[in-house]
Design a protein around this motif. Sequence first.
Motif, PDB file in Angstrom:
ATOM      1  N   MET A  73       0.849  -1.180   0.000  1.00  0.00           N
ATOM      2  CA  MET A  73       0.000   0.000   0.000  1.00  0.00           C
ATOM      3  C   MET A  73       0.894   1.244   0.000  1.00  0.00           C
ATOM      4  SD  MET A  73      -2.781   1.257   2.808  1.00  0.00           S
ATOM      5  CE  MET A  73      -4.265   0.650   2.057  1.00  0.00           C
ATOM      6  N   PRO A  74       0.576   2.221  -0.824  1.00  0.00           N
ATOM      7  CA  PRO A  74       1.361   3.455  -0.846  1.00  0.00           C
ATOM      8  C   PRO A  74       1.228   4.208   0.483  1.00  0.00           C
ATOM      9  CG  PRO A  74      -0.098   3.329  -2.745  1.00  0.00           C
ATOM     10  CD  PRO A  74      -0.469   2.206  -1.838  1.00  0.00           C
ATOM     11  N   THR A  75       2.253   4.958   0.798  1.00  0.00           N
ATOM     12  CA  THR A  75       2.212   5.784   2.001  1.00  0.00           C
ATOM     13  C   THR A  75       2.437   7.237   1.619  1.00  0.00           C
ATOM     14  OG1 THR A  75       4.566   5.491   2.424  1.00  0.00           O
ATOM     15  CG2 THR A  75       3.075   3.932   3.479  1.00  0.00           C
ATOM     16  N   LEU A  76       2.104   8.107   2.527  1.00  0.00           N
ATOM     17  CA  LEU A  76       2.239   9.543   2.299  1.00  0.00           C
ATOM     18  C   LEU A  76       2.905  10.148   3.522  1.00  0.00           C
ATOM     19  CD1 LEU A  76       1.474  12.199   0.761  1.00  0.00           C
ATOM     20  CD2 LEU A  76      -0.669  12.136   2.042  1.00  0.00           C
ATOM     21  N   THR A  77       3.916  10.934   3.296  1.00  0.00           N
ATOM     22  CA  THR A  77       4.569  11.661   4.378  1.00  0.00           C
ATOM     23  C   THR A  77       4.237  13.137   4.207  1.00  0.00           C
ATOM     24  OG1 THR A  77       6.375  10.065   4.438  1.00  0.00           O
ATOM     25  CG2 THR A  77       6.777  12.214   5.464  1.00  0.00           C
ATOM     26  N   ILE A  78       3.758  13.742   5.286  1.00  0.00           N
ATOM     27  CA  ILE A  78       3.386  15.155   5.241  1.00  0.00           C
ATOM     28  C   ILE A  78       4.158  15.888   6.322  1.00  0.00           C
ATOM     29  CG2 ILE A  78       1.503  16.817   5.509  1.00  0.00           C
ATOM     30  CD1 ILE A  78      -0.420  14.614   4.638  1.00  0.00           C
ATOM     31  N   GLU A  79       4.764  16.989   5.945  1.00  0.00           N
ATOM     32  CA  GLU A  79       5.457  17.824   6.913  1.00  0.00           C
ATOM     33  C   GLU A  79       4.549  18.987   7.280  1.00  0.00           C
ATOM     34  OE1 GLU A  79       9.386  18.939   5.709  1.00  0.00           O
ATOM     35  OE2 GLU A  79       9.834  16.914   4.991  1.00  0.00           O
ATOM     36  N   TYR A  80       4.528  19.328   8.551  1.00  0.00           N
ATOM     37  CA  TYR A  80       3.717  20.439   9.017  1.00  0.00           C
ATOM     38  C   TYR A  80       4.551  21.316   9.923  1.00  0.00           C
ATOM     39  CZ  TYR A  80       3.288  17.223  12.936  1.00  0.00           C
ATOM     40  OH  TYR A  80       3.570  16.350  13.956  1.00  0.00           O
ATOM     41  N   GLN A  81       4.094  22.549  10.104  1.00  0.00           N
ATOM     42  CA  GLN A  81       4.843  23.535  10.878  1.00  0.00           C
ATOM     43  C   GLN A  81       4.348  23.651  12.314  1.00  0.00           C
ATOM     44  OE1 GLN A  81       7.523  25.124   9.532  1.00  0.00           O
ATOM     45  NE2 GLN A  81       7.166  23.886   7.719  1.00  0.00           N
ATOM     46  N   THR A  82       3.040  23.528  12.507  1.00  0.00           N
ATOM     47  CA  THR A  82       2.458  23.751  13.827  1.00  0.00           C
ATOM     48  C   THR A  82       1.538  22.590  14.198  1.00  0.00           C
ATOM     49  OG1 THR A  82       0.519  24.899  12.977  1.00  0.00           O
ATOM     50  CG2 THR A  82       2.465  26.265  13.456  1.00  0.00           C
ATOM     51  N   GLU A  83       1.214  22.530  15.479  1.00  0.00           N
ATOM     52  CA  GLU A  83       0.278  21.515  15.948  1.00  0.00           C
ATOM     53  C   GLU A  83      -1.102  21.711  15.328  1.00  0.00           C
ATOM     54  OE1 GLU A  83      -0.913  18.152  18.152  1.00  0.00           O
ATOM     55  OE2 GLU A  83       1.035  18.918  17.520  1.00  0.00           O
TER      56      GLU A  83
END
Length: 88
Positions: free
Chosen positions: A1-11
């Motif tokens: 299954m493909p995965t996705l990585t997401i970067e975020y700045q704040t909670e």
Amino acid sequence: MPTLTIEYQTESERLILEQAVAFLTQMRPVAATAPDGTVLGACERVALDSGRRLVRDTLASAVQDRANTTDAKKKSARGSRGGARGGS
């Protein structure tokens, strides 16, 4: 299954991203199980409820982040002015 990585700045950004993923996750089974001829209506109901909540929360988060940034800048400016006077 493909995965996705997401970067975020704040909670708050992380929470909104999680809500968006939940929204999409909620929509898929609705579309897959709605009887023929009712798929659009069923998906629209989800969009009106959950989608409206997602948009409202996203807007509230953006406004709160802006307010927090503005407050931090004001506090920093006050601290800088006070420090300059204290050194004279």
